[in-house]
Every structure is written in C-alpha cells, then in structure tokens.
Enzyme design. Structure first.
Site, PDB file in Angstrom:
ATOM      1  N   ASP A 217      36.061  31.157  29.104  1.00  0.00           N
ATOM      2  CA  ASP A 217      35.551  32.055  30.132  1.00  0.00           C
ATOM      3  C   ASP A 217      35.847  33.482  29.653  1.00  0.00           C
ATOM      4  O   ASP A 217      36.977  33.961  29.732  1.00  0.00           O
ATOM      5  CB  ASP A 217      36.251  31.756  31.464  1.00  0.00           C
ATOM      6  CG  ASP A 217      35.861  32.748  32.551  1.00  0.00           C
ATOM      7  OD1 ASP A 217      35.148  33.718  32.255  1.00  0.00           O
ATOM      8  OD2 ASP A 217      36.291  32.539  33.706  1.00  0.00           O
ATOM      9  N   GLN A 220      36.144  38.464  31.424  1.00  0.00           N
ATOM     10  CA  GLN A 220      37.000  39.655  31.415  1.00  0.00           C
ATOM     11  C   GLN A 220      37.397  40.096  30.010  1.00  0.00           C
ATOM     12  O   GLN A 220      38.110  41.087  29.871  1.00  0.00           O
ATOM     13  CB  GLN A 220      38.278  39.411  32.239  1.00  0.00           C
ATOM     14  CG  GLN A 220      38.032  39.119  33.694  1.00  0.00           C
ATOM     15  CD  GLN A 220      37.498  40.312  34.485  1.00  0.00           C
ATOM     16  OE1 GLN A 220      37.423  41.435  33.983  1.00  0.00           O
ATOM     17  NE2 GLN A 220      37.117  40.068  35.722  1.00  0.00           N
ATOM     18  N   LYS A 243      29.905  43.095  34.394  1.00  0.00           N
ATOM     19  CA  LYS A 243      31.271  43.528  34.088  1.00  0.00           C
ATOM     20  C   LYS A 243      31.320  44.292  32.770  1.00  0.00           C
ATOM     21  O   LYS A 243      32.372  44.747  32.343  1.00  0.00           O
ATOM     22  CB  LYS A 243      32.203  42.315  34.010  1.00  0.00           C
ATOM     23  CG  LYS A 243      32.375  41.587  35.343  1.00  0.00           C
ATOM     24  CD  LYS A 243      33.434  40.527  35.235  1.00  0.00           C
ATOM     25  CE  LYS A 243      33.366  39.515  36.364  1.00  0.00           C
ATOM     26  NZ  LYS A 243      33.742  40.066  37.658  1.00  0.00           N
ATOM     27  N   CYS A 381      39.807  35.622  43.646  1.00  0.00           N
ATOM     28  CA  CYS A 381      39.144  34.345  43.336  1.00  0.00           C
ATOM     29  C   CYS A 381      39.967  33.540  42.333  1.00  0.00           C
ATOM     30  O   CYS A 381      39.414  32.899  41.427  1.00  0.00           O
ATOM     31  CB  CYS A 381      37.722  34.550  42.817  1.00  0.00           C
ATOM     32  SG  CYS A 381      36.683  35.439  43.961  1.00  0.00           S
TER      33      CYS A 381
HETATM   34  N1  7TS Z   1      35.628  34.390  35.309  1.00  0.00           N
HETATM   35  C1  7TS Z   1      36.482  35.418  35.439  1.00  0.00           C
HETATM   36  C2  7TS Z   1      37.712  35.480  34.596  1.00  0.00           C
HETATM   37  C3  7TS Z   1      36.193  36.427  36.348  1.00  0.00           C
HETATM   38  O1  7TS Z   1      37.031  37.453  36.459  1.00  0.00           O
HETATM   39  C4  7TS Z   1      35.023  36.346  37.133  1.00  0.00           C
HETATM   40  C5  7TS Z   1      34.708  37.362  38.193  1.00  0.00           C
HETATM   41  C6  7TS Z   1      34.170  35.263  36.933  1.00  0.00           C
HETATM   42  C7  7TS Z   1      34.506  34.296  36.019  1.00  0.00           C
HETATM   43  C8  7TS Z   1      32.889  35.119  37.656  1.00  0.00           C
HETATM   44  O2  7TS Z   1      31.999  36.107  37.266  1.00  0.00           O
HETATM   45  P1  7TS Z   1      30.585  36.262  37.976  1.00  0.00           P
HETATM   46  O3  7TS Z   1      30.017  37.500  37.384  1.00  0.00           O
HETATM   47  O4  7TS Z   1      29.791  35.052  37.645  1.00  0.00           O
HETATM   48  O5  7TS Z   1      30.863  36.389  39.433  1.00  0.00           O
HETATM   49  N2  7TS Z   1      35.832  38.100  38.624  1.00  0.00           N
HETATM   50  C9  7TS Z   1      35.859  38.980  39.664  1.00  0.00           C
HETATM   51  C10 7TS Z   1      37.001  39.724  39.957  1.00  0.00           C
HETATM   52  O6  7TS Z   1      38.043  39.675  39.337  1.00  0.00           O
HETATM   53  N3  7TS Z   1      36.742  40.503  41.018  1.00  0.00           N
HETATM   54  O7  7TS Z   1      35.467  40.270  41.411  1.00  0.00           O
HETATM   55  C11 7TS Z   1      34.918  39.312  40.579  1.00  0.00           C
END
Ligand code: 7TS
Length: 423
Positions: A217, A220, A243, A381
């Site tokens: 994953d 980040q 992001k 989350c």
């Molecule tokens: N994995 C990680 C490590 C994340 O931080 C996030 C979203 C996701 C998966 C999911 O990403 P998405 O773009 O598919 O939603 N993290 C966060 C957060 O830390 N604050 O808001 C969303």
C-alpha cells in the site's frame, strides 16, 4: 492538433529544476495564500489529500475545453487525441515508479480500489481454507477490510504482524508468522497514522522465499519518496493520485505483468474485452482488461501532469526537504508542554501524530483550525493501530513538499494556545 497539445503529448520525461526552492514552488499553490478564520492557511493535512498546482488544474480544463472524447473507441481525431494523452499519462506513471512496461499500470479510483482489485482478482482464486494472509498492525482500513472479508469468505486466516511501541514492525514476529501457509503479505509502505517507513524490500525478499506474493500500500509513500517497484521487488503497489498533487478519483495499481496476465478481472463491461458472444468472452490485453467502462480520463491525464511536476522537483529532493521538516517538527513539538508523539520509528516520513495531556484530539483540531492550521484529528481510518496504543484518536500534522519551518512554528504557537485554553 495544436502546438500546445503536440508538445504535451510528446513531452519527454521532464528535466529536473536546477534547485528545490520551497518559497518559489509555494507560488504554484495559490490556495496556500488564502486565509481561514482571518488567519493565513497553514495546510498540514497532506496525508488526507494534497493541494493541486495550476498545471494540474489546467490539464483538467484543457481536456474539457479541447480534447474531450472517449478513449480507445473512436477513429475520429478527438478520440485519438484523448487516447494518446491517457496512454501517455500511463507511461509517465510507469516511469515514476520504474515499472518495466506501461501495461503493468492499471488506472483505478485510488489506493482503495487498487487494493480491492488485488483482493478480488488475485486473492479470491488463490486463497483456500487454512491459507494465511499477513498484514501489519499499522494498516489503513483499506488494506485490512478487503483481506478480512476475503479470508472470511474463503476460510483463510488473517494474521497480524505486531508492532513495537515506536511503531515499527517487529521483524522477528514477521519471520515467525511467515510460513508456507502464507499466500499473501499486504503491508503499508508508509503508515498514515504513525509515519513509519516499513522495510518493504526485506519483507518482499522474505515473503517470496516462502512463495507468497507481496502487495504494498503505497498511498503515503509515493507522494513523499522515490519509488522503484523493481528494486522493491513487490508484486503489486497501490497509489492514490489525490495524495500526490493530482486529482481525486484516480490512482493506480501496479502489478507485475506475469501476475496480471494470470488474473481474472473483477469488474466487467465495456473496453475490457476483445470479443463477446453470448457463449464466450475473450478479455482484452493488459492493462485494459482491468479497466471496465469509461475511465476517469481527465483525472489520469492530470495525474500524469502532477507526476511531471514531481519529477521536475525530484522526489529525492522532496524526500530530503520533508525529512528536514520532520526533524525540525519533532524537536519543536517535543518542546510543547504535555504533548506526546505517537509513532517514533527510526525510519519515518513526514507525519507528526500526537496526543496532548490536557485536550482531546478533536478539541486540539478545532483550536488549530481557529489559528488557520489544518490538521486531521481522529483514528485516521486505522483503528487497530490506535487500539495498539490505547487511544481513540490522535491529532496529526502531515507534511507536503510546500510546507516550511514557519508552518511548524505556527503549529507550535497554536498548540501553546491549546495549553493556555485548557490550563
Ligand atoms: N492507504 C493508506 C496508507 C492511506 O493513508 C489511505 C488514505 C488509503 C490507503 C486510502 O486512500 P484512498 O485515496 O483510496 O482513500 N488515508 C487517508 C488519511 O490518512 N486521511 O485521509 C485519508
């Protein structure tokens, strides 16, 4: 075709800027010059989503103003232009993460959809009763739930690699849990709640030695550090465009071509087939077999432009800048009375997660907002990792390439105000 379009379409990998100048690049983000509650905005919620430079916003507008057509369908000029731009952006994503070929890049809505794709298309046919999926204790819900649901369905077991008090994976425990029953190891590269950078390369090597595939994953990590999927050796890598200074609703799943080839799509419909009769369907070539329906065309194109922007800056320099800020921020926050950092791993990216003796994280977030400082308060989350520390929530300041030491100073002053109000 316009000269502007032709030059964008044929853009080579962009050249690095001579220097990384944070004051200069801040001008690329007009939102950073706006005010909140009469105070200059200090944006420290980059782990939730990042702000967008005008080149990205322009790409969305240019698409609708001059290039809008569906992809892979028409022979007409616009459809070919849109298809070229869309596939060009895919190639740019390939270069950004150093994948071998662009058909290893599948567009998704984001990291969440990417992880679900792997769980459904790879996990479901490969897991059986008694098999094991290994995840870490610091996963985002997006890298827990798809595996939890799949394990329940298949009679397989979800095993959790413990972490230590600093927020690091305990590698001896990983070694102990890893066995020939392990079919999938799914780990976060950089934790959104703690900032820990996990030793993914080592995890991949060990997992491969027992025949398990590794899903990373990268939601980040990709925005903050150079990514080389071939060096990491992982089988799958998930990313979210929003992001990394791109639009929402677009991201990618990288998958090794041999893995993708062997997988059955979990969404079906238009554009993912070579032929359909009522008796039999032949799926399209990679990567299109995983892209059912009209995709987020303008999002993909604009994400390609965001990646151009990042490559011009140089991800090594982005990482170095954010690391310097992290060290500065850690020192400054440790000086705030009654503040305790949550997540103190030796290898960390730009996440400052903390709790305060006197105030609840949500109250902290509220008071910071009154100072114009945008942070996230909550479980991020990642409820299991909060439970690991006996917490319901933390306040999290997360850094981006446009943040400065001055931003951290405003954060610290606002935190002193929290202490004053709750004293
Ligand atoms: N994995 C990680 C490590 C994340 O931080 C996030 C979203 C996701 C998966 C999911 O990403 P998405 O773009 O598919 O939603 N993290 C966060 C957060 O830390 N604050 O808001 C969303």
């Amino acid at each position: 075709m316009s000269a502007a379009l032709a030059s964008r379409k044929l853009n080579p990998v962009p050249e690095r800027l001579p220097v990384f100048d944070v004051e200069a690049l801040r001008k690329d983000f007009p939102i950073l010059s706006t005010s909140v509650h009469g105070k200059p905005l200090i944006y420290l919620d980059n782990a939730a989503t990042t702000q967008k430079p005008p080149v990205v916003i322009d790409a969305l507008r240019d698409y609708y103003e001059g290039q809008n057509a569906n992809v892979h369908r028409g022979v007409h000029h616009l459809s070919q232009v849109a298809t070229d731009l869309y596939e060009h952006a895919r190639e740019r994503m390939r270069a950004f993460i150093n994948a071998a070929v662009s058909c290893e890049i599948v567009w998704t809505r984001g990291a969440t959809e990417a992880l679900n794709l792997v769980a459904h298309s790879y996990g479901r046919p490969h897991l059986g009763p008694g098999d094991e999926v290994l995840i870490s204790h610091m996963e985002h819900h997006s890298n827990i739930l798809p595996w939890q649901l799949l394990c329940e369905e298949k009679g397989a077991h979800l095993r959790v690699i413990p972490i230590n008090d600093q927020g690091e994976i305990i590698m001896e425990e990983f070694d102990r849990l890893l066995s020939e029953r392990t079919k999938i190891v799914a780990v976060v590269h950089v934790s959104n709640a703690l900032g820990t950078i996990n030793p993914v390369k080592e995890i991949v090597a060990k997992a491969h030695a027992v025949g398990a595939v590794v899903v990373v994953d990268g939601a980040q990590s990709a925005p903050h550090t150079p990514i080389d999927v071939r060096d990491l050796g992982c089988d799958f890598f998930a990313m979210s465009g929003h992001k990394m200074y791109g639009p929402t609703g677009i991201g990618i799943l990288y998958g090794r071509a041999d893995k993708f080839e062997s997988m059955i799509p979990y969404q079906s419909g238009g554009d993912m087939i070579l032929s359909v009769t009522f008796e039999k369907t032949v799926f399209n070539y990679l990567p299109h077999k995983f892209e059912a329906g009209t995709p987020h065309i303008e999002g993909a194109i604009a994400l390609g432009v965001a990646v151009d922007y990042l490559m011009r800056l140089g991800m090594d320099r982005v990482a170095a800048h954010e690391h310097e800020l992290l060290e500065y921020g850690t020192k400054v926050l440790q000086g705030v009375d009654g503040l305790r950092m949550v997540g103190t791993a030796r290898e960390k990216a730009g996440v400052l997660s903390f709790v305060m003796d006197k105030a609840h994280p949500h109250d902290v977030g509220q008071i910071l907002d009154e100072h114009g400082v945008a942070v996230r308060s909550g479980h991020h989350c990642a409820q299991p990792v909060m439970q690991r520390y006996g917490l319901a929530a933390t306040t999290r300041a997360s850094l981006g390439l446009y943040n400065t030491k001055a931003d951290i100073d405003v954060l610290a002053t606002a935190l002193e105000d929290v202490n004053r109000i709750f004293s």
